[in-house]
Design a protein around this motif. Structure first.
Motif, PDB file in Angstrom:
ATOM      1  N   ARG A 105       0.788  -1.247  -0.053  1.00  0.00           N
ATOM      2  CA  ARG A 105      -0.066  -0.060  -0.036  1.00  0.00           C
ATOM      3  C   ARG A 105       0.957   1.345   0.155  1.00  0.00           C
ATOM      4  NH1 ARG A 105      -2.511  -1.715   5.445  1.00  0.00           N
ATOM      5  NH2 ARG A 105      -0.294  -2.308   5.445  1.00  0.00           N
ATOM      6  N   GLN A 106       0.919   1.853  -1.022  1.00  0.00           N
ATOM      7  CA  GLN A 106       1.669   3.292  -1.178  1.00  0.00           C
ATOM      8  C   GLN A 106       0.825   4.400  -1.470  1.00  0.00           C
ATOM      9  OE1 GLN A 106       4.897   3.000  -1.401  1.00  0.00           O
ATOM     10  NE2 GLN A 106       5.732   1.099  -2.221  1.00  0.00           N
ATOM     11  N   PRO A 107       1.318   5.462  -0.414  1.00  0.00           N
ATOM     12  CA  PRO A 107       1.040   6.594  -0.637  1.00  0.00           C
ATOM     13  C   PRO A 107       1.146   7.155  -1.862  1.00  0.00           C
ATOM     14  CG  PRO A 107       2.792   6.810   0.650  1.00  0.00           C
ATOM     15  CD  PRO A 107       2.631   5.129   0.269  1.00  0.00           C
ATOM     16  N   PHE A 108      -0.080   7.980  -2.399  1.00  0.00           N
ATOM     17  CA  PHE A 108      -0.007   8.537  -3.777  1.00  0.00           C
ATOM     18  C   PHE A 108       1.308   9.554  -3.548  1.00  0.00           C
ATOM     19  CE2 PHE A 108      -1.064  12.227  -6.493  1.00  0.00           C
ATOM     20  CZ  PHE A 108      -0.982  11.691  -7.702  1.00  0.00           C
ATOM     21  N   ASP A 109       2.201   9.508  -4.573  1.00  0.00           N
ATOM     22  CA  ASP A 109       3.149  10.508  -4.915  1.00  0.00           C
ATOM     23  C   ASP A 109       3.333  10.831  -6.342  1.00  0.00           C
ATOM     24  OD1 ASP A 109       6.159  11.033  -5.465  1.00  0.00           O
ATOM     25  OD2 ASP A 109       5.725  12.388  -3.695  1.00  0.00           O
ATOM     26  N   GLU A 110       2.932  11.986  -6.965  1.00  0.00           N
ATOM     27  CA  GLU A 110       3.130  12.268  -8.419  1.00  0.00           C
ATOM     28  C   GLU A 110       4.127  11.687  -8.966  1.00  0.00           C
ATOM     29  OE1 GLU A 110       1.441  15.569 -11.115  1.00  0.00           O
ATOM     30  OE2 GLU A 110       1.911  16.074  -9.077  1.00  0.00           O
ATOM     31  N   GLU A 111       5.257  11.965  -8.605  1.00  0.00           N
ATOM     32  CA  GLU A 111       6.569  11.393  -9.308  1.00  0.00           C
ATOM     33  C   GLU A 111       6.582   9.764  -9.082  1.00  0.00           C
ATOM     34  OE1 GLU A 111      11.503  12.096  -9.347  1.00  0.00           O
ATOM     35  OE2 GLU A 111      10.117  13.749  -8.182  1.00  0.00           O
ATOM     36  N   LYS A 112       6.445   9.292  -7.703  1.00  0.00           N
ATOM     37  CA  LYS A 112       6.737   7.886  -7.392  1.00  0.00           C
ATOM     38  C   LYS A 112       5.655   7.187  -8.218  1.00  0.00           C
ATOM     39  CE  LYS A 112       9.305   8.721  -3.338  1.00  0.00           C
ATOM     40  NZ  LYS A 112       9.731   8.638  -1.827  1.00  0.00           N
ATOM     41  N   THR A 113       4.611   7.696  -8.050  1.00  0.00           N
ATOM     42  CA  THR A 113       3.296   6.894  -8.521  1.00  0.00           C
ATOM     43  C   THR A 113       3.485   6.795  -9.861  1.00  0.00           C
ATOM     44  OG1 THR A 113       1.872   7.295  -6.645  1.00  0.00           O
ATOM     45  CG2 THR A 113       0.788   6.568  -8.658  1.00  0.00           C
ATOM     46  N   THR A 114       3.921   8.039 -10.773  1.00  0.00           N
ATOM     47  CA  THR A 114       4.056   7.700 -12.157  1.00  0.00           C
ATOM     48  C   THR A 114       5.090   6.476 -12.558  1.00  0.00           C
ATOM     49  OG1 THR A 114       3.619   9.998 -12.488  1.00  0.00           O
ATOM     50  CG2 THR A 114       4.604   8.842 -14.162  1.00  0.00           C
ATOM     51  N   ARG A 115       6.354   6.439 -11.961  1.00  0.00           N
ATOM     52  CA  ARG A 115       7.271   5.478 -12.038  1.00  0.00           C
ATOM     53  C   ARG A 115       6.724   4.137 -11.701  1.00  0.00           C
ATOM     54  NH1 ARG A 115      10.702   7.811  -9.793  1.00  0.00           N
ATOM     55  NH2 ARG A 115      10.511   6.890  -7.538  1.00  0.00           N
ATOM     56  N   ARG A 116       5.978   4.113 -10.647  1.00  0.00           N
ATOM     57  CA  ARG A 116       5.443   2.690 -10.111  1.00  0.00           C
ATOM     58  C   ARG A 116       4.253   1.968 -11.312  1.00  0.00           C
ATOM     59  NH1 ARG A 116       5.939   4.765  -4.642  1.00  0.00           N
ATOM     60  NH2 ARG A 116       3.771   5.352  -4.609  1.00  0.00           N
TER      61      ARG A 116
END
Length: 214
Positions: A105-116
């Motif tokens: 369960r990952q918190p939304f983060d624009e940069e990290k979520t885009t990569r994931r």
């Protein structure tokens, strides 16, 4: 399932009618999620699957989808736009067992979520549901843009986030899905020809109760 398109209010009436006749909200959510998972499997999904969730019942559907995929051995993780402490009702109930299954369960983060998301086979949009009115606000607008920028196959739950259920018009940034799995019946807004660019192919699945009589 019904051939009549449902308005936002009709969706609320349907849920209230089902609960009044003894079908609890979590059962409806389980049935909805099962329909979504069966659709993914019929489309050949093997994972990984990323599910981007808000905090209402649409997110609750996403949580149950995650559980049902995990028990089938499909790699799945969640991108959470809100803190889990903000969850309540059926969504909180659906979220509770996920930790014991080891679902990431990952918190939304624009940069990290885009990569994931770019590492997913499918992205499931479980951000905003039929009750959404008014302009799409932050952080949902950014999450929608991130889904659209992922380049992955997208399945929207009930309707694409950002689309108005009654009018089929965009309320701001709107998910462009390859497929939409919608429950009970098509939503009234899907009759708007412009909505097809966002819904993709629409699949209607039943969730275990009859709609209320007109």
């Amino acid at each position: 399932m019904t051939n009549d398109a449902l308005s936002r209010q009709a969706v609320r009436d349907y849920d209230a009618n089902a609960i009044a006749f003894g079908i609890p909200g979590p059962v409806l959510m389980e049935n909805a999620a099962r329909g979504a998972v069966e659709l993914l499997l019929s489309l050949g999904a093997v994972g990984p699957v990323a599910i981007v969730c808000g905090k209402g019942n649409n997110a609750g559907d996403g949580f149950v989808i995650a559980r049902l995929l995990a028990v089938r051995g499909i790699d799945v993780w969640l991108e959470l736009v809100v803190d889990p402490e903000e969850l309540s009702g059926d969504a909180a109930t659906a979220f509770a067992p996920l930790a014991s299954l080891g679902i990431e369960r990952q918190p939304f983060d624009e940069e990290k979520t885009t990569r994931r998301l770019r590492g997913a086979e499918w992205v499931v949009d479980a951000l905003l549901g039929t009750g959404t009115k008014g302009s799409v606000r932050s952080p949902y607008d950014r999450a929608i843009d991130t889904i659209n920028d992922s380049g992955r196959r997208v399945l929207s739950v009930d309707l694409p986030s950002g689309l108005d259920a009654d009018t089929g018009e965009c309320l701001g940034p709107t998910v462009g899905a390859e497929r939409t799995v919608t429950f009970v019946a098509r939503k009234m807004g899907f009759a708007n020809p412009r909505s097809a660019a966002f819904t993709g192919q629409v699949h209607v699945v039943p969730i275990g109760a009859r709609p209320p009589s007109p």
